[in-house]
Write an enzyme that holds these catalytic residues in place. Structure first.
Site, PDB file in Angstrom:
ATOM      1  N   ALA B 521      -2.109   3.110   0.491  1.00  0.00           N
ATOM      2  CA  ALA B 521      -3.478   2.765   0.078  1.00  0.00           C
ATOM      3  C   ALA B 521      -4.462   3.123   1.180  1.00  0.00           C
ATOM      4  CB  ALA B 521      -3.565   1.284  -0.273  1.00  0.00           C
ATOM      5  N   THR B 642      -2.997  -6.262  -7.830  1.00  0.00           N
ATOM      6  CA  THR B 642      -1.908  -5.364  -7.439  1.00  0.00           C
ATOM      7  C   THR B 642      -1.371  -5.734  -6.053  1.00  0.00           C
ATOM      8  OG1 THR B 642      -3.477  -3.718  -6.626  1.00  0.00           O
ATOM      9  CG2 THR B 642      -2.706  -3.448  -8.875  1.00  0.00           C
ATOM     10  N   VAL B 711       0.250  -3.672   2.123  1.00  0.00           N
ATOM     11  CA  VAL B 711       0.930  -4.911   1.722  1.00  0.00           C
ATOM     12  C   VAL B 711       2.274  -4.640   1.053  1.00  0.00           C
ATOM     13  CG1 VAL B 711      -1.151  -6.295   1.481  1.00  0.00           C
ATOM     14  CG2 VAL B 711      -0.345  -4.937  -0.462  1.00  0.00           C
ATOM     15  N   GLU B 713       5.153  -3.654   1.989  1.00  0.00           N
ATOM     16  CA  GLU B 713       6.415  -4.009   2.626  1.00  0.00           C
ATOM     17  C   GLU B 713       6.376  -5.364   3.297  1.00  0.00           C
ATOM     18  OE1 GLU B 713       6.987  -0.380   4.972  1.00  0.00           O
ATOM     19  OE2 GLU B 713       8.135   0.398   3.288  1.00  0.00           O
TER      20      GLU B 713
END
Lengths: 321, 754
Positions: B521, B642, B711, B713
């Site tokens: 991202a 998400t 986010v 992992e």
């Protein structure tokens, strides 16, 4: 997957005749186990006779005060039947503790009884397995698996029977109705359906080739409580390390043997006033243990004690109500 | 080169005028996914009917193929080709690069007669139907000369050495510091092999359009797949058009291509028709990568107040005979707690096992399972609350390199988590709480995961209807890439989400590194923001330079974008009107982003705290997670829905690592025991009660221009340790051999007289 031919049977007698008269023919009902095995070519039927639409899916009261469950009644249907839930709760509990909702919607009563072991070496076709190829040897015996039998295993096979439903049915003293290749109906105790492996682990039941299970008959529920408990790695969609079905004074064990195991010695000991631990010590005195499965002895023993207590509490609650 | 200080300037994402950034927007491709109409690679419709390829795996772990008999397979109905190493079309040798700048080299399938792991693809059958191909594949008859495989990791620890190019990291003097510590812990944990078990197995379809190979595959990174396939086929890189539009899970296991892609492309060329190839579920277990097993020794030395004086995490792990992948389970620990004397490192042993590789939170997922339990054990020795012990060892700067933290809210994650979870109700003494048949306990653990930014490009187009199209060679492996790119585009250009189209997963689009390492991202988004800014500039100049625009002659710097309207004060027109009139063919611009030159002057991580309540059935040793809460600090959140889904998904993976997941090696055969999803257990719905993830407000302006971090992992870091610690608190049994299955726990319960 090997190519195969297919027909849909319209009556039980015709289905039996079709299987008897066609080389390499097999019945298929829900297909939840058979199709997986066919994809791996562990099963290689040349012809399938689909019995899933036969009109033997009903659940009827019997004159004796029991229930006759048609062989094609789905696991979901049986587990949710109001009579089963009220009078044979151990059966309902056992069924919903097995597989997943989607599988239970497809799986049938007859098919559940005839499902095959989940031994990982049975599914790994690169390894020898006496179930897949008689005389091939057994990769599991020198393997390191927890999912193996401690009761009634042989030097040819240490697989366990995976059904939860069958364990409850054994505790309920159910009988099986079949139609033989000669067209004769017969009825015998479900306890006598499955075999121990001996040196022929590829033979898993005493059905003769072409014999079709048409119904399971439950006698009136025994006095006393009923309870099913299953210990496993995760809460759903996992086979039992050990399971226990209590129905009145009867005890059946799952996950420990090549067939659902009626704990006759434990029942007798309990009737003589033994504690559950003492009774299970007697039942498991001939258990053959391996490093990986030895935990099943304390597990089954503790599970039996807990399940008896729960069944008694449930019976008490039933009386109070 | 840019500086992180440039990132502090406001931009449309950080200003967030319309509030789209952070909103729990539904998934862009959600309706397609849930209705089964998002085609995975295997389901893509080719221009003409495809043939079906099926791979055959080796049934030995080491040795060579001595003889090949494919006559029966070739004679089987519908068969179009049967290949082994003897007759596969020739491919450049492994690793060869005709183009020096290729991001991957040749990866030949059916390379030679050598077998180096069980399940290695050694033969390939193509037929007119899948059923015919499968049936024929069973008739391929290979004779092996097998070597005794070296596959027993536990027995090979002494043979393990330093991973290539690595050294242990020691600060101060660990041994002396440990010896001098008043309170000590020295314990060893083991973690098993894990398989990725993506919902969608690896699969490819390929066909040729003239000299161009068109391939759809399931891959996390587009460019290496394109380059690697071109090198393997011996063609120009531009002659491979590689696409990966929709992906059913990656988790690190699709960071590389496998023989499905190579064989599909080779067969499509040879047969002059489209060919598709998929791994079966069984083949996935051996034929792709796995997270390797580890042995981890943790030594902690502290003073009586709980301040760490000496700290060590050493990891032993394994990889394929030809590989060098190392599960860096010790790395995360270098940034987590303060201690003057520190020793961390890894030992790697090469075995005749399938290829080890990255899996979600590589390193952290394994390593926190030891260290975060060791901290729990140390807290008990010290009579301290586990939260308090961690706070006492909070470092003011990165404890190994002395760099300032860009943002570090670990303590706040732990404090707020403790409060929200009701941690004060935990009894320090284990085995004290019962609820019906269950012994109930609480546990916690810290979470940490590094944060990364890589170079990327992106293009933005606007058409005469005011629709913005984002194009990027990025992937969405189920994480929400489509959605957050749409949000960034909509916020940057001031248009509603419905006016944004996102096109990703295509080698002909501006390149981005793809999905992995939780950098997706930030990396793809930063390039999208840059492209968006360039489009704003182009549109502003278009308007102010167009005599027919109400904005004509004004300063383009003053232009605003909102609600699909371009404006300066009260002068305005719609984007659609402007483009339709002044650039009727539409406008396309590119943008790119890259790491700032001074980024590494800060220690940039994501953090969290996990809090878990479990029930342990003392009769059976069965464990159920009753409640679990994670509180995370990971920069600005682009999409609350998400992101939360990523975090809770990671937490569930942690639960699985603690309780369920793991694959055992059969030491005789070098094969993995569990070969399907009935045998390989992952956590299911019924195992998890309440589950929640909370994201703290944070902006990390040293991470990238948007102030966001990853986010994907983080949720899987520490989660399993929180479960294991809760088990101990429930029943007083420590199991240091994961997963904590009923057989292992039962032994401890019996030993305690429970």
């Amino acid at each position: 997957m090997k190519a195969f031919t297919y027909e849909r049977a319209s009556d039980a007698r015709g289905a039996v005749e079709a299987v008897v008269n066609t080389p390499g023919a097999r019945f298929i009902a829900g297909g939840t186990n058979l199709l997986d095995l066919m994809k791996l070519e562990i099963e290689q039927p040349q012809h399938l006779v689909d019995v899933s639409r036969l009109p033997i899916a009903g659940i009827e009261d019997t004159d004796e005060g029991g229930l006759r469950i048609g062989a094609m009644a789905t696991n979901t249907r049986v587990a949710s039947d109001s009579r089963v839930r009220a009078r044979y709760r151990v059966l309902s509990q056992a069924i919903v503790s097995g597989a997943s909702g989607q599988l239970r919607n497809k799986a049938t009563t007859g098919g559940n009884l005839l499902q095959r072991t989940r031994c990982p070496y049975f599914y790994d076709t690169s390894k020898p397995c006496n179930k897949r190829r008689p005389g091939d040897g057994c990769a599991a015996i020198a393997g390191h698996i927890r999912e193996s039998a401690i009761l009634g295993a042989s030097t040819a096979c240490i697989a366990v029977h995976p059904s939860d439903m069958a364990v409850a049915l054994v505790a309920l003293d159910a009988e099986v109705e079949t139609l033989s290749p000669a067209g004769h109906a017969r009825r015998f105790p479900l306890m006598e359906l499955h075999r121990l492996p001996g040196d022929t682990p590829h033979l898993e039941t005493h059905l003769i080739p072409g014999e079709l299970i048409t119904a399971v008959v439950l006698p009136p529920p025994p006095p006393g409580g009923q309870q099913y408990r299953k210990a496993r790695d995760r809460a759903s969609y996992a086979t039992a390390h050990a399971s226990v079905a209590i129905a009145g004074g009867r005890i059946a064990l799952g996950g420990l043997a090549h067939k659902p195991w009626r704990a006759v010695d434990a029942e007798a000991a309990l009737a003589d006033g033994a504690s559950p631990a003492e009774a299970m010590a007697r039942e498991l005195k001939d258990a053959a243990l391996r490093d990986e499965n030895a935990f099943k002895v304390p597990l089954a023993t503790r599970l039996v004690a807990a399940t008896i207590a729960e069944a008694q509490a449930q019976a008490g609650a039933g009386r109070d109500a | 080169m840019s500086s992180v200080h440039d990132w502090a300037a406001p931009n449309p994402v950080t200003t967030n005028r319309s509030g789209l950034i952070g909103k729990p927007v539904d998934r862009y491709e959600g309706p397609l996914k849930v209705t089964g109409t998002a085609p995975y690679a295997y389901e893509v419709q080719p221009p003409s009917p495809p043939a079906y390829g099926v791979m055959v795996g080796a049934t030995i772990a080491a040795g060579r193929i001595a003889d090949v008999d494919i006559a029966a397979a070739e004679a089987s109905p519908g068969v179009l080709a049967v290949w082994t190493h003897r007759n596969v079309p020739s491919q450049p040798p492994r690793g060869a690069k005709a183009h020096p700048r290729s991001t991957a080299g040749s990866s030949p399938a059916l390379e030679n007669d050598r077998v180096s792991y069980f399940g290695q693809p050694v033969a390939f059958v193509v037929a007119d139907t899948l059923e015919n191909a499968v049936a024929a594949s069973m008739l391929v008859n290979l004779t092996y000369e097998a070597d005794a495989p070296d596959v027993d990791f536990a027995a090979s620890l002494d043979a393990a050495g330093q991973p290539p190019g690595e050294q242990d990291v020691e600060i101060g003097n660990f041994e002396d510091g440990f010896a001098a510590s008043g309170v000590k812990l020295d314990e060893t944990w083991t973690t098993p092999i894990q398989n990725h078990c993506q919902m969608e197995p690896c699969a490819s379809i390929a066909w040729w359009e003239g000299d161009v190979c068109v391939a759809h595959t399931s891959i996390q990174m587009v460019k290496p797949a394109q380059h690697g396939l071109a090198e393997t086929l011996g063609i120009d890189r531009d002659a491979v058009h590689l696409m990966t539009r929709y992906i059913g899970g990656g988790f690190g296991g699709k960071g590389q291509t496998y023989d499905d892609l190579t064989l599909a492309a080779l067969a499509a060329r040879a047969l002059k028709q489209p060919v598709k190839v998929a791994f079966t579920r069984q083949q996935m277990m051996h034929g792709t990568i796995h997270r390797p097993a580890t042995v981890q020794r943790v030594r902690l030395g502290a003073d009586k107040d709980g301040r760490l004086n000496a700290f060590s995490l050493m990891t032993w792990t394994h990889c394929h005979r030809s590989g060098s992948f190392t599960e860096h389970a010790s790395n995360f620990a270098r940034a987590l707690y303060a201690a003057p004397n520190r020793l961390t490192g890894h030992r790697l042993v090469r075995l005749d096992l399938p290829h080890a590789g990255p899996m979600r939170a590589p390193g952290e997922a394994s390593g926190t399972l030891s260290l975060e339990c060791a901290m729990d054990e140390l807290a008990e020795q010290l009579g301290l609350d586990p939260v308090d012990l961690r706070i006492r060892n909070e470092p003011p700067v990165d404890p190994e390199n002395g760099r300032p933290f860009s943002q570090r809210q670990l303590v706040r994650c732990l404090r707020e988590g403790a409060q929200l979870f009701g941690w004060e109700r935990r009894t320090a003494k284990p085995g004290q709480v019962r609820d019906g048949r269950w012994l109930v306990g609480m546990g916690m653990a810290a979470a940490i995961r590094g944060n990364f930014l890589l170079p990327a490009k992106c293009s933005f187009s606007v058409d005469a209807e005011g629709v913005i199209t984002v194009r990027q060679g990025m992937t969405d492996i189920g994480t929400g890439t489509y959605t957050v790119l749409a949000q960034i585009a909509a916020e940057t250009l001031g248009v509603p989400l419905g006016k944004v189209v996102v096109e990703i997963g295509d080698s002909e689009l501006p390149p981005a590194p793809g999905s992995g390492g939780q950098f997706g991202a930030a990396t793809a988004g930063s390039a999208a923001l840059a492209a968006g800014m360039n489009l704003r500039k182009a549109l502003a100049e278009l308007a102010t330079g167009d005599p027919r625009s109400p904005l004509y002659g004004d300063d383009p710097e003053l232009v605003t974008f909102q609600d699909g309207v371009i404006a300066i004060e009260n002068k305005s027109e719609t984007l659609a009107a402007l483009v339709a009139r002044a650039a009727p063919e539409g406008l396309t611009v590119e943008g790119d982003s890259r790491p700032a030159a001074d980024m590494r002057e800060w220690s940039t991580q994501t953090y969290g705290g996990h809090f878990c309540e479990v029930g342990v059935d003392p009769v059976t040793g069965e464990v159920r997670v009753r409640r679990m809460l994670g509180v995370f600090a990971a920069g600005r959140i682009l999409n609350a829905k998400t992101a939360k889904s990523q975090l809770t998904g990671g937490m569930i993976w942690g639960i699985a690592s603690a309780l369920h997941e793991g694959n055992a090696v059969d030491p005789r055969h070098g094969s993995l025991l569990a070969q399907d999803l009935a045998q390989y257990l992952v956590t299911v719905q019924a195992d998890v009660g309440e589950l929640d993830a909370i994201m703290l407000d944070e902006v990390d302006d040293k991470a990238n221009p948007m102030g966001i971090k990853g986010v994907g992992e983080l949720g899987n870091s520490g989660a399993g340790a929180a479960v294991a610690n809760a088990i101990y608190n429930a029943c007083g049994v420590r199991v240091r051999d994961y997963p904590i299955t009923p057989d292992k726990l039962l032994a401890g319960l019996i030993a305690k007289g429970l």
